[in-house]
Write an enzyme that holds these catalytic residues in place. Sequence first.
Site, PDB file in Angstrom:
ATOM      1  N   SER A 229      -0.483  14.320 -14.363  1.00 43.68           N
ATOM      2  CA  SER A 229      -1.583  14.215 -15.325  1.00 43.68           C
ATOM      3  C   SER A 229      -1.788  15.560 -15.990  1.00 43.68           C
ATOM      4  O   SER A 229      -1.467  16.608 -15.410  1.00 43.68           O
ATOM      5  CB  SER A 229      -2.877  13.800 -14.608  1.00 43.68           C
TER       6      SER A 229
ATOM      7  N   ASP B 225       0.872  -1.167   0.000  1.00 44.66           N
ATOM      8  CA  ASP B 225       0.000   0.000   0.000  1.00 44.66           C
ATOM      9  C   ASP B 225       0.913   1.221   0.000  1.00 44.66           C
ATOM     10  O   ASP B 225       1.638   1.472   0.968  1.00 44.66           O
ATOM     11  CB  ASP B 225      -0.883  -0.025   1.250  1.00 44.66           C
TER      12      ASP B 225
ATOM     13  N   TYR C  86      -8.895  14.904  -7.826  1.00 44.51           N
ATOM     14  CA  TYR C  86      -7.886  14.339  -8.731  1.00 44.51           C
ATOM     15  C   TYR C  86      -6.979  15.438  -9.282  1.00 44.51           C
ATOM     16  O   TYR C  86      -5.755  15.312  -9.264  1.00 44.51           O
ATOM     17  CB  TYR C  86      -8.579  13.592  -9.866  1.00 44.51           C
TER      18      TYR C  86
ATOM     19  N   LYS D 164      -2.900  15.900  -8.663  1.00 46.10           N
ATOM     20  CA  LYS D 164      -1.928  15.896  -9.758  1.00 46.10           C
ATOM     21  C   LYS D 164      -1.223  17.256  -9.889  1.00 46.10           C
ATOM     22  O   LYS D 164      -0.044  17.318 -10.252  1.00 46.10           O
ATOM     23  CB  LYS D 164      -2.609  15.499 -11.059  1.00 46.10           C
TER      24      LYS D 164
END
Length: 251
Positions: free
Chosen positions: A144, A64, A157, A161
């Site tokens: 991203s 993890d 998200y 990023k």
Amino acid sequence: MSLEGNAAVVTGAGSGMGEATAELFAERGADVVVVDVDEAAATGTVHAIAASDAPGEATAVVADVTDGDAVENFVETCVETYGGIDVLHNNAGIAMESTPVADVTESTWDAVVDVNLKSAFLGAKHAVPHMREQGSGVILNTASTAGIRPRTGLSAYAASKGGMITLTKQLAHELAGDDIRVNAICPVATDTGMLPQFAGDDLSVEGMAETIPLGRLAEPDDVADAAVFLASENAQMITGTALEVDGGRDI
């Protein structure tokens, strides 16, 4: 571009971009620690490398990436198994369904930021002492295009990023004197099993593809090629960059 003699860790290497990168690293001569939370997926990547004619070896570690002890363990596994850690690719990440910010739960926010951003901090924290001791190293972070040109409904998200890009630049500055290069890769929507998880009422996979000037989604191999370049000596003067593998999306 050769990675012969390198020891590398790739997280999230059981599928998608991480799998393609681990396999290409091994093909180019690196020994690879394949890290994934899914044991079967990690083992599958190792078996694929072993079954190929790649000169590099591979070892699977189930971990993890949000757990500091687990991260320390896979870094130590690389050092003990392959004699060092030349490349750390913090690639593991999770998606989020396109969701208006008012409907995003705290648990979703925390999970996305922990897996997508905290994991890179933990990786650097445990890998950097070894890289300093050996006198060099490369850290790659999968960010991203969402961290540069956000899409609707991806607040957690995009924040994770964007944070990854800023962390990359900070570490590149901080570690330059140790000859440790740090770069981010910013893929556009990529044709992996994770991609449909981003979809929502106002965001479809088809809609994502339509925003890419080159007219197609990225493929995992596109990202792997970028990772090999940034990890290699061909990129020895490149640090602190966020390389857009985006088909023109961020223009």
